[in-house]
Design a protein around this motif. Structure first.
Motif, PDB file in Angstrom:
ATOM      1  N   ALA A  94       0.762  -1.120   0.085  1.00 45.06           N
ATOM      2  CA  ALA A  94       0.001  -0.007   0.129  1.00 45.06           C
ATOM      3  C   ALA A  94       0.904   1.193  -0.182  1.00 45.06           C
ATOM      4  O   ALA A  94       0.582   2.100  -0.699  1.00 45.06           O
ATOM      5  N   ASN A  95       1.933   1.358   0.969  1.00 40.25           N
ATOM      6  CA  ASN A  95       2.513   2.535   0.861  1.00 40.25           C
ATOM      7  C   ASN A  95       3.667   2.551  -0.263  1.00 40.25           C
ATOM      8  O   ASN A  95       3.887   3.796  -0.700  1.00 40.25           O
ATOM      9  N   THR A  96       3.893   1.549  -0.990  1.00 42.84           N
ATOM     10  CA  THR A  96       5.060   1.633  -2.027  1.00 42.84           C
ATOM     11  C   THR A  96       4.059   1.861  -3.351  1.00 42.84           C
ATOM     12  O   THR A  96       4.732   2.841  -4.157  1.00 42.84           O
ATOM     13  N   VAL A  97       2.789   2.014  -3.232  1.00 43.77           N
ATOM     14  CA  VAL A  97       1.969   2.329  -4.368  1.00 43.77           C
ATOM     15  C   VAL A  97       1.973   4.031  -4.325  1.00 43.77           C
ATOM     16  O   VAL A  97       2.184   4.554  -5.299  1.00 43.77           O
ATOM     17  N   PHE A  98       1.948   4.539  -3.073  1.00 43.51           N
ATOM     18  CA  PHE A  98       1.868   6.017  -3.055  1.00 43.51           C
ATOM     19  C   PHE A  98       2.964   6.469  -3.554  1.00 43.51           C
ATOM     20  O   PHE A  98       3.175   7.519  -4.260  1.00 43.51           O
ATOM     21  N   TYR A  99       4.171   6.019  -3.155  1.00 43.33           N
ATOM     22  CA  TYR A  99       5.507   6.749  -3.356  1.00 43.33           C
ATOM     23  C   TYR A  99       5.842   6.556  -4.929  1.00 43.33           C
ATOM     24  O   TYR A  99       6.339   7.483  -5.535  1.00 43.33           O
ATOM     25  N   GLY A 100       5.276   5.590  -5.466  1.00 40.59           N
ATOM     26  CA  GLY A 100       5.481   5.322  -6.961  1.00 40.59           C
ATOM     27  C   GLY A 100       4.816   6.381  -7.645  1.00 40.59           C
ATOM     28  O   GLY A 100       5.091   6.793  -8.628  1.00 40.59           O
ATOM     29  N   GLY A 101       3.449   6.593  -7.213  1.00 40.11           N
ATOM     30  CA  GLY A 101       2.736   7.529  -7.780  1.00 40.11           C
ATOM     31  C   GLY A 101       3.429   8.899  -8.030  1.00 40.11           C
ATOM     32  O   GLY A 101       3.244   9.802  -8.716  1.00 40.11           O
ATOM     33  N   VAL A 102       4.177   9.333  -6.803  1.00 40.81           N
ATOM     34  CA  VAL A 102       4.610  10.656  -6.562  1.00 40.81           C
ATOM     35  C   VAL A 102       5.938  10.630  -7.731  1.00 40.81           C
ATOM     36  O   VAL A 102       5.999  11.730  -8.339  1.00 40.81           O
ATOM     37  N   LEU A 103       6.618   9.707  -7.858  1.00 43.46           N
ATOM     38  CA  LEU A 103       7.847   9.682  -8.679  1.00 43.46           C
ATOM     39  C   LEU A 103       7.149   9.941 -10.178  1.00 43.46           C
ATOM     40  O   LEU A 103       7.690  10.642 -10.957  1.00 43.46           O
ATOM     41  N   ILE A 104       6.089   9.361 -10.425  1.00 45.39           N
ATOM     42  CA  ILE A 104       5.382   9.346 -12.000  1.00 45.39           C
ATOM     43  C   ILE A 104       4.808  10.841 -12.230  1.00 45.39           C
ATOM     44  O   ILE A 104       5.381  11.213 -13.299  1.00 45.39           O
ATOM     45  N   MET A 105       4.333  11.226 -11.268  1.00 45.81           N
ATOM     46  CA  MET A 105       3.942  12.721 -11.328  1.00 45.81           C
ATOM     47  C   MET A 105       4.896  13.527 -11.618  1.00 45.81           C
ATOM     48  O   MET A 105       5.055  14.437 -12.784  1.00 45.81           O
ATOM     49  N   PHE A 106       6.151  13.346 -11.013  1.00 44.18           N
ATOM     50  CA  PHE A 106       7.169  14.481 -11.363  1.00 44.18           C
ATOM     51  C   PHE A 106       7.922  13.952 -12.518  1.00 44.18           C
ATOM     52  O   PHE A 106       8.557  15.028 -13.269  1.00 44.18           O
ATOM     53  N   GLY A 107       7.752  12.757 -12.979  1.00 47.35           N
ATOM     54  CA  GLY A 107       8.196  12.554 -14.244  1.00 47.35           C
ATOM     55  C   GLY A 107       7.538  13.100 -15.350  1.00 47.35           C
ATOM     56  O   GLY A 107       8.147  13.729 -16.388  1.00 47.35           O
ATOM     57  N   HIS A 108       6.276  13.089 -15.147  1.00 47.08           N
ATOM     58  CA  HIS A 108       5.415  13.799 -16.355  1.00 47.08           C
ATOM     59  C   HIS A 108       5.670  15.529 -16.386  1.00 47.08           C
ATOM     60  O   HIS A 108       5.547  15.887 -17.300  1.00 47.08           O
TER      61      HIS A 108
END
Length: 496
Positions: A94-108
């Motif tokens: 569950a926590n790994t999902v959140f941090y992954g989303g943050v990195l994706i957002m900054f990549g975009h």
């Protein structure tokens, strides 16, 4: 099922989303927005790569652009290994999902600003790592919502899969139109907004809807291990960075060489994964048998994705260069064809979900469903022979040929992909639950790593042979898998 797992299931609200656990709502919409951002960016990425610099692109030649797309897709799914390890050993899914989303957002966000080729690769790095953290783990949390005996499980994954594809359907129409009509970077900025909305949805609903799902760390690092492991990881990253910088500066590590390295890793990594899990002392004899059954399913998945994923490079190029972009008076954007796959899934996924629930224990076995998926994938390439065979490659093809190809491969995808997610969650060794889900996505990585070499052979002159050979191989493998299905089922040790 262990007592701990039983207690976790009891603490998860089991009703509230179309007869399924309420947590499916959270994961459905989180993945909807994540896929909106991913497929929106991907719908225009191939065109951004080979569009001339003075027209707002990066100016790569088409063959190189197709290889970069395949390598990017491979690394996105290959990075799931990192996400699986972090979830299993450090943070829980569950926590790994959140941090992954943050990195994706900054990549975009980085991709949304006009920049150089190095800036492009930096944005790709963030999206690759972020997707590796999020993608396999959000699917693993879906599995945590159900007991292994719950007959709603396959249906739940099908509904979840529909959420993925709702985002994938809307993204090319919105991001693709903006990117191709106005500006590529404006299109990429919409992808960043999509990921932001996904993170908001997840944060606002996870506590109430998911309960303890995904919070457990299955195989945590002991405090004494952490310093040693982190030290080795840090040293390894530093060494790779130094060697990479040196080879790039000397002109040794070119895009072509890097592509070949990724292709080799696409074969070696899953092989090593199977060996490590099979010989681990934490894997029981029944789990080893299930891993053996999983191998032919993994190979079948590789073949399927090798065809399906060419929709975003070879067929996207075909749409742009070989297709008549007007239909019934409507002027089409080539990126819109990327909406066909998710559109057909949105329409047909409920039909397949209903079908599997209706058939219950009479439904085809998992290996049989996989074989059907392979045969249909092969047929989707076979139909692409006909435009060139009938009219040659000098004239533009009717867009309905692409529509038919995408429809056929979707029928195969619904036989294989949601079923594969469900089978992976059931066949996974307990100590490697999230990592086995990463292995499922690694089948896609391996397929695209191989594609990075194969797509170089596509051209108008080789079109008939290209689609015919790849489609024929897929059909042949599907027939072999169908014949082996009863034996594979025995190795699954009671898992259907």
């Amino acid at each position: 099922m262990s007592n701990h797992q039983n207690e976790s299931i009891q603490n998860i609200p089991q009703k509230g989303f179309f007869g399924h656990p309420r947590g499916l709502f959270t994961l459905f919409f989180t993945e909807f927005w994540e896929r909106f951002s991913y497929y929106g960016m991907k719908a225009i990425l191939i065109y951004y790569l080979y569009t001339e610099i003075n027209k707002g692109g990066l100016g790569f030649d088409e063959a190189t652009a197709n290889s970069i797309m395949a390598v990017y897709g491979s690394l996105v799914y290959m990075s799931g290994i990192i996400g699986g390890w972090i979830a299993d050993r450090l943070l829980g899914t569950a926590n790994t999902v959140f941090y992954g989303g943050v990195l994706i957002m900054f990549g975009h966000i980085l991709l949304a600003f006009p920049g150089s080729v190095p800036a492009f690769f930096a944005s790709m790095f963030l999206i690759i790592i972020g997707t590796g953290l999020l993608k396999p783990n959000v699917s693993s949390v879906v599995g945590d919502l159900y007991s292994s005996e719950d007959t709603r499980r396959d249906s739940g994954f099908s509904i979840f899969y529909m959420g993925i594809n709702l985002g994938g359907f809307l993204a090319p129409l919105i991001v693709g139109t903006v990117g191709q009509t106005y500006n590529y970077h404006l299109g990429f900025s919409l992808a960043a907004i999509g990921m932001f909305l996904g993170l908001v949805t997840y944060l606002l609903t996870r506590k109430k809807n998911l309960g303890p799902a995904g919070k457990t760390v299955p195989n945590p690092l002991a405090p004494s291990e952490r310093k040693k492991v982190f030290g080795r990881i840090g040293l390894g990253v530093l060494v790779i960075a130094i060697i990479g910088a040196y080879l790039i500066s000397k002109g040794i590590l070119t895009i072509s060489v890097f592509t070949m390295l990724v292709s080799i890793l696409g074969i070696l990594i899953p092989l090593l994964y199977f060996i490590v899990m099979f010989y681990s002392s934490k894997t029981t004899s029944d789990e080893k048998s299930r891993l053996i059954a999983y191998i032919p399913l993994f190979v079948a998945s590789m073949m399927f994705w090798a065809i399906q994923e060419q929709g975003s490079n070879i067929l996207a190029t075909y749409a742009d260069k070989r297709t008549h972009l007007e239909f019934m008076g409507l002027q089409l954007q080539s990126s819109w064809f990327q909406s066909l796959n998710p559109l057909f899934i949105v329409v047909l996924a409920p039909v397949f979900a209903w079908l599997w629930m209706r058939l219950g224990k009479r439904q085809p076995s998992t290996p049989t469903k996989f074989s059907l998926g392979l045969i249909l994938a092969g047929l989707s390439f076979i139909v692409m022979i006909f435009p060139a065979y009938i009219n040659g490659t000098e004239s533009l093809a009717n867009p309905m040929w692409l529509v038919l190809s995408f429809l056929i491969v979707v029928l195969g995808e619904l036989c294989l992909s949601p079923v594969g997610l469900s089978a992976t969650s059931k066949l996974a060794p307990a100590a490697f639950s999230a990592q086995t889900m990463s292995l499922w996505f690694l089948s896609n990585a391996s397929a695209q790593a191989i594609n990075a070499q194969i797509v170089k052979y596509y051209s108008a002159d080789t079109e008939i042979a290209y689609f015919g050979v790849i489609g024929g191989i897929s059909i042949l493998l599907g027939l072999i898998l169908f014949m082996l299905s009863p034996k594979i089922q025995k190795f699954m040790k009671g898992v259907n």
